[in-house]
Design an enzyme around this catalytic site. Structure first.
Site, PDB file in Angstrom:
ATOM      1  N   ASN A 112       2.253  13.186   6.098  1.00  0.00           N
ATOM      2  CA  ASN A 112       1.267  12.254   6.651  1.00  0.00           C
ATOM      3  C   ASN A 112       1.605  10.802   6.371  1.00  0.00           C
ATOM      4  O   ASN A 112       1.071   9.908   7.019  1.00  0.00           O
ATOM      5  CB  ASN A 112      -0.137  12.568   6.108  1.00  0.00           C
ATOM      6  CG  ASN A 112      -0.188  12.651   4.604  1.00  0.00           C
ATOM      7  OD1 ASN A 112       0.509  13.469   4.006  1.00  0.00           O
ATOM      8  ND2 ASN A 112      -0.993  11.817   3.982  1.00  0.00           N
TER       9      ASN A 112
ATOM     10  N   GLN B 117      -5.626  18.993   4.692  1.00  0.00           N
ATOM     11  CA  GLN B 117      -5.148  17.621   4.561  1.00  0.00           C
ATOM     12  C   GLN B 117      -4.892  17.213   3.122  1.00  0.00           C
ATOM     13  O   GLN B 117      -5.611  17.613   2.210  1.00  0.00           O
ATOM     14  CB  GLN B 117      -6.173  16.667   5.186  1.00  0.00           C
ATOM     15  CG  GLN B 117      -6.309  16.911   6.665  1.00  0.00           C
ATOM     16  CD  GLN B 117      -7.201  15.905   7.371  1.00  0.00           C
ATOM     17  OE1 GLN B 117      -7.962  16.281   8.237  1.00  0.00           O
ATOM     18  NE2 GLN B 117      -7.101  14.639   7.013  1.00  0.00           N
TER      19      GLN B 117
ATOM     20  N   LYS C  54     -11.335  11.952  15.916  1.00  0.00           N
ATOM     21  CA  LYS C  54     -10.038  11.317  16.174  1.00  0.00           C
ATOM     22  C   LYS C  54      -9.032  12.335  16.702  1.00  0.00           C
ATOM     23  O   LYS C  54      -8.260  12.040  17.612  1.00  0.00           O
ATOM     24  CB  LYS C  54      -9.484  10.696  14.881  1.00  0.00           C
ATOM     25  CG  LYS C  54     -10.147   9.395  14.471  1.00  0.00           C
ATOM     26  CD  LYS C  54      -9.591   8.925  13.118  1.00  0.00           C
ATOM     27  CE  LYS C  54     -10.342   7.697  12.627  1.00  0.00           C
ATOM     28  NZ  LYS C  54      -9.897   7.301  11.254  1.00  0.00           N
TER      29      LYS C  54
ATOM     30  N   HIS D 177       0.187  16.842   5.498  1.00  0.00           N
ATOM     31  CA  HIS D 177      -0.919  17.545   6.141  1.00  0.00           C
ATOM     32  C   HIS D 177      -0.400  18.823   6.792  1.00  0.00           C
ATOM     33  O   HIS D 177       0.686  18.826   7.373  1.00  0.00           O
ATOM     34  CB  HIS D 177      -1.541  16.683   7.252  1.00  0.00           C
ATOM     35  CG  HIS D 177      -2.336  15.517   6.771  1.00  0.00           C
ATOM     36  ND1 HIS D 177      -2.673  15.313   5.452  1.00  0.00           N
ATOM     37  CD2 HIS D 177      -2.891  14.479   7.453  1.00  0.00           C
ATOM     38  CE1 HIS D 177      -3.393  14.204   5.338  1.00  0.00           C
ATOM     39  NE2 HIS D 177      -3.533  13.673   6.536  1.00  0.00           N
TER      40      HIS D 177
ATOM     41  N   ARG E   3      -4.141 -11.304  -3.207  1.00  0.00           N
ATOM     42  CA  ARG E   3      -3.960 -10.906  -4.614  1.00  0.00           C
ATOM     43  C   ARG E   3      -2.626 -10.209  -4.868  1.00  0.00           C
ATOM     44  O   ARG E   3      -2.147 -10.135  -6.007  1.00  0.00           O
ATOM     45  CB  ARG E   3      -5.141 -10.050  -5.111  1.00  0.00           C
ATOM     46  CG  ARG E   3      -5.196  -8.653  -4.598  1.00  0.00           C
ATOM     47  CD  ARG E   3      -6.415  -7.860  -5.105  1.00  0.00           C
ATOM     48  NE  ARG E   3      -6.715  -6.779  -4.178  1.00  0.00           N
ATOM     49  CZ  ARG E   3      -5.976  -5.679  -4.040  1.00  0.00           C
ATOM     50  NH1 ARG E   3      -4.907  -5.486  -4.782  1.00  0.00           N
ATOM     51  NH2 ARG E   3      -6.303  -4.759  -3.149  1.00  0.00           N
ATOM     52  N   SER E   4      -1.970  -9.691  -3.810  1.00  0.00           N
ATOM     53  CA  SER E   4      -0.651  -9.078  -3.986  1.00  0.00           C
ATOM     54  C   SER E   4       0.479 -10.061  -3.679  1.00  0.00           C
ATOM     55  O   SER E   4       1.654  -9.752  -3.937  1.00  0.00           O
ATOM     56  CB  SER E   4      -0.492  -7.863  -3.068  1.00  0.00           C
ATOM     57  OG  SER E   4      -1.384  -6.835  -3.448  1.00  0.00           O
TER      58      SER E   4
ATOM     59  N   CYS F 260      -3.040  10.098  11.195  1.00  0.00           N
ATOM     60  CA  CYS F 260      -2.014  10.969  10.599  1.00  0.00           C
ATOM     61  C   CYS F 260      -2.241  12.443  10.914  1.00  0.00           C
ATOM     62  O   CYS F 260      -1.279  13.215  11.029  1.00  0.00           O
ATOM     63  CB  CYS F 260      -1.926  10.747   9.095  1.00  0.00           C
ATOM     64  SG  CYS F 260      -3.487  10.893   8.213  1.00  0.00           S
TER      65      CYS F 260
ATOM     66  N   ARG G 201      -7.208   2.199  18.478  1.00  0.00           N
ATOM     67  CA  ARG G 201      -6.620   3.402  19.090  1.00  0.00           C
ATOM     68  C   ARG G 201      -7.287   3.814  20.391  1.00  0.00           C
ATOM     69  O   ARG G 201      -6.628   4.318  21.295  1.00  0.00           O
ATOM     70  CB  ARG G 201      -6.680   4.578  18.105  1.00  0.00           C
ATOM     71  CG  ARG G 201      -5.705   4.451  16.966  1.00  0.00           C
ATOM     72  CD  ARG G 201      -5.812   5.663  16.040  1.00  0.00           C
ATOM     73  NE  ARG G 201      -5.051   5.422  14.815  1.00  0.00           N
ATOM     74  CZ  ARG G 201      -5.459   5.783  13.602  1.00  0.00           C
ATOM     75  NH1 ARG G 201      -6.625   6.396  13.455  1.00  0.00           N
ATOM     76  NH2 ARG G 201      -4.713   5.533  12.553  1.00  0.00           N
TER      77      ARG G 201
ATOM     78  N   GLY H 285      -3.861  11.101   2.277  1.00  0.00           N
ATOM     79  CA  GLY H 285      -4.544  10.606   3.463  1.00  0.00           C
ATOM     80  C   GLY H 285      -5.621   9.597   3.097  1.00  0.00           C
ATOM     81  O   GLY H 285      -6.032   8.779   3.927  1.00  0.00           O
TER      82      GLY H 285
ATOM     83  N   GLY I   9       0.822  -1.225   0.000  1.00  0.00           N
ATOM     84  CA  GLY I   9       0.000   0.000   0.000  1.00  0.00           C
ATOM     85  C   GLY I   9       0.847   1.263   0.000  1.00  0.00           C
ATOM     86  O   GLY I   9       2.077   1.209  -0.034  1.00  0.00           O
TER      87      GLY I   9
END
Lengths: 356, 356
Positions: free
Chosen positions: A334, A164, A232, A261, A47-48, A137, A107, A168, A20
Site C-alpha cells: 500500500n 488492510q 472510495k 493490503h 516544522r520539518s 491505496c 479524486r 494505511g 511522511g
C-alpha cells in the site's frame, strides 16, 4: 493545457510531504528508478523544514511549503493529508506545476483524471485543472489485476473484503501496531472479551486494538453505515475503469499487518470465465505477478509481497455456482503501488510527455 | 431409533477428546450451563488417560478411548480429528450412545443431520445412524445470523471472506501464534519481503508465518484450487438452511487473532431488503447480538466477542447497487458457538428428547 520545461531539459520535480511515510518510500523509489528528473526539491510542513534527507544519493535540505517553493517546478507530487492538498495543489498548479496528488481531495473531481498507468494511462493527458489524482491505496492494490481481467471478460460486479495494513493510517499506524504488539507479546491476552482494550489502552489512530485483533473500520462514517474507505473502492473503481454503473460492495477491515493490503475479491463478468484463462491473462498483465499454485503452497501473503512493486494474485477459483464469476486473493504494497509507486509512474508519464 | 436412559434418570454423557482445545471449552461450558447430566465421563487418547480434569466442580479422571469407555453412555460428544471420529463414532453409536460429532467426518452424510439449534432444531430428531454432526466453526460463526435473515428475506447467494483465528487449528495453532508474536515483538520485521519467514522459521500448523501476516489458506486442497474450508462453508450452509442450490463463494483467510472467527458477508436475497429491517430481525434473533452503531464506534471485533456465546453482527449496510443485497461483518467465538457450545446445545436438545 501544455507545459514545457524551462530550456527543454529534464523537468524539475517537487515532493510535497517528503518527511511522511509515503514520502519516505517515494525518496527511495526516486533513488532506485531511472532518473528522469532535473532538480528534485523536497517540501514539507514548516516544522520539518531544514531537515536533510537523502535522495538520488545526495543530501537534500527540506524546504517549507509556501508559494515560492513551487518556483521553477514542472511536476509536483503531493503526499499530504486531504486538507493540505485541497489548499496547496491549486496553488502549485497556478504556479505552473502539474500536480500528481495522492490525497482524496480531487479524486472524484470531474476535471481531475484518476490514473493508474497500466489501466488508463491516456486519461492523464486530459487535466483541465493541472491536477492528476492518484487512487486510494485499497483501490490501487487490486485495480491493476481487475483491470486486466475486465479487458478480457467485461466487468459487471465486484464484492470486495479487505485485509488492510496499519501503515494505511500512516507512520502513526505503524507505530501503534508495533507498540501494541510489544504490549501483548508473551502474555496470555487476547482470549478474554475486551482484555486487549484493557492491556493496550490508547489504540492510536485505530478505533479498537489492532494487535491480535481485526477492526472492521477504515476512514470516516458516511451515509447509511458505509465507511469512506468502502465508498472510495466503489467510486474510484468505477472512475478508473470507466464503468459508471459498476456494482461494487466493499467491506474494509484493518488487520495486524504493518504494510501491504490484501483483498478477497469476488468478480462477476459479462462473459463466461475460466480459471485457466484468468491465470493466463494475469501472468501476462503488466504490474501483476501470478502466484497461484496452492499445491506447492504458492499464494501471496502480505509479508511475501511487502516492498515489491506489483500486485500479487493467487487463489484464483472459478465460482462453482456462477459461470461468469471468479474468486481470488491479492496483495499489494500500500505504500508502493498503493501510493508512492503509482504517483511516480504517473509523474514519469507526464515527464515523458513534457520532454517528448 | 429411540434410546432411553437407564432407569429414566438423567442421561449419561461422554466427552471424547476432553483434553483438546475444544474439549477444554466444553468442560467449562458443562460446568456453567444448567446441569442436565447424570455421569459425565471424560475420554481421550490412551496417552492422556489417567489425567485429572475438573468438570462440574469435581475432579474427574480421563479414561482411554476404547469400546468399553461407552458402556452406559447415552450421549457422546466427539471433539477429535476426522479420522478418530470416522473410526469411533460408529462404535459408540453401536454401543447405544447418540453421537454428537464435531469433526468433518459425517457432516455431508445424507443419513446424518447437520444441526444448529437456532436454525434447524427439528433436523436433530431424524438420525438413522445415531450420529448428529456439528458444523464447521467458520460456517457456525455466521449461520445463526444468516439463518434469521433467510427466514425473512429468502437467501439466494452468499459471498463470504473469512478472518479466521489461530485456534481454528487447535492448541497447536494458539501456541504457534503466541510464539511467533513473541518472536516479532520489539523488532522491525514485517516490512521486508519474506523477513517473517526468516525470523519465525517453523510456522507450526500454518503454511506461512501468521504473526503480522495474513494467510489465505485453511484446510486441504480440493479440486480447481478450492480449499476444504471454503467448500465446507458452501456445502454446510446449503445443508443447514435446506437450500441445495444456494450460490456460495467463500475465501478463507487466517489472520493473527487467537480465538474468534470474523466474516465479511455479502448476502443476496429473493426479496428487497433494508438496513433497518435487517437490524430489527437480528436484534430479535436468538443467539445473535446486534452491535451496529458505527457513529458510536460500535461494531464487533474478535477480541470484544471472544469467550461469549452469541454471534455478534455489525456494519450492516444495504448494497448501493442491488436492492436485494446486504453487506455485514460478524464475529463468533470459534471454540464456543463455533464448536463446544453448539455441540452442547445439540446434546441438550437430545437429552430433553430422551428424558421428556
Amino acid at each position: 493545457m501544455t507545459t514545457t520545461t524551462a530550456g527543454g531539459g529534464k523537468p524539475n520535480l517537487a515532493v510535497v510531504g517528503a518527511t511522511g511515510a509515503v514520502g519516505g518510500v517515494m525518496l527511495s523509489l526516486l533513488s532506485a528508478r531511472q532518473d528522469v528528473w532535473g532538480e528534485v526539491r523536497l517540501i514539507a510542513s514548516p516544522r520539518s523544514a531544514g531537515r536533510t534527507l537523502t535522495v538520488r544519493g545526495r543530501e537534500t535540505t527540506v524546504v517549507a511549503l509556501d508559494e515560492e517553493a513551487f518556483e521553477g517546478i514542472d511536476i509536483a507530487m503531493f503526499d499530504v493529508p486531504d486538507e493540505v492538498s485541497a489548499q496547496w495543489a491549486p496553488i502549485a498548479a497556478a504556479k505552473g506545476a502539474i500536480v500528481i496528488d495522492n490525497s482524496g481531495a480531487f479524486r472524484m473531481d470531474d476535471d481531475v483524471p484518476l490514473v493508474v498507468p497500466e489501466v488508463n494511462a491516456a486519461a492523464a493527458r486530459l487535466r483541465p485543472r493541472g491536477i492528476i489524482a492518484n487512487p486510494n491505496c485499497t483501490t490501487l492494490s487490486m485495480i491493476v489485476a481487475i483491470g486486466a481481467l475486465h479487458s478480457e471478460f467485461g466487468l459487471r460486479e465486484l464484492v470486495v473484503a479487505s485485509y488492510q495494513a496499519a501503515s494505511g493510517a500512516g507512520q502513526a499506524g505503524i507505530d501503534a501496531l508495533r507498540e501494541q504488539t510489544a504490549r501483548v507479546a508473551g502474555t496470555a491476552v487476547g482470549e478474554q472479551a475486551g482484555d486487549l482494550r484493557r492491556v493496550i489502552g490508547d489504540t492510536g489512530p485505530f478505533p479498537a486494538p489492532l494487535a491480535l485483533n481485526a477492526v472492521p473500520w477504515a476512514g470516516s462514517l458516511k451515509a447509511d453505515g458505509w465507511s469512506s474507505e468502502e465508498l472510495k473502492v466503489r467510486d474510484e473503481s468505477r472512475k478508473i475503469l470507466g464503468l459508471p454503473n459498476l456494482r461494487v460492495s466493499a467491506t474494509c477491515v484493518r488487520i495486524p499487518v504493518v504494510t501491504t493490503h490484501s483483498l478477497a475479491v469476488h468478480a462477476v463478468f459479462e462473459r463466461e470465465v475460466s480459471r485457466q484463462r484468468a491465470q493466463e491473462i494475469l501472468a501476462q498483465a503488466p504490474g501483476v505477478v501470478l502466484y497461484d499454485d496452492p499445491e506447492k503452497g504458492e499464494f501471496p501473503t502480505p509479508n511475501d509481497v511487502v516492498g515489491t512493486d506489483p500486485t500479487w494474485v493467487g487463489r484464483i477459483r472459478h465460482s462453482l455456482d456462477d459461470p461468469n464469476a471468479l474468486d481470488l486473493f491479492l496483495c499489494g504494497d500500500n505504500l508502493r503501488k498503493g501510493a508512492a509507486l503509482n504517483t511516480a509512474q504517473i509523474a514519469e508519464l507526464v515527464a515523458a510527455e513534457l520532454t517528448g
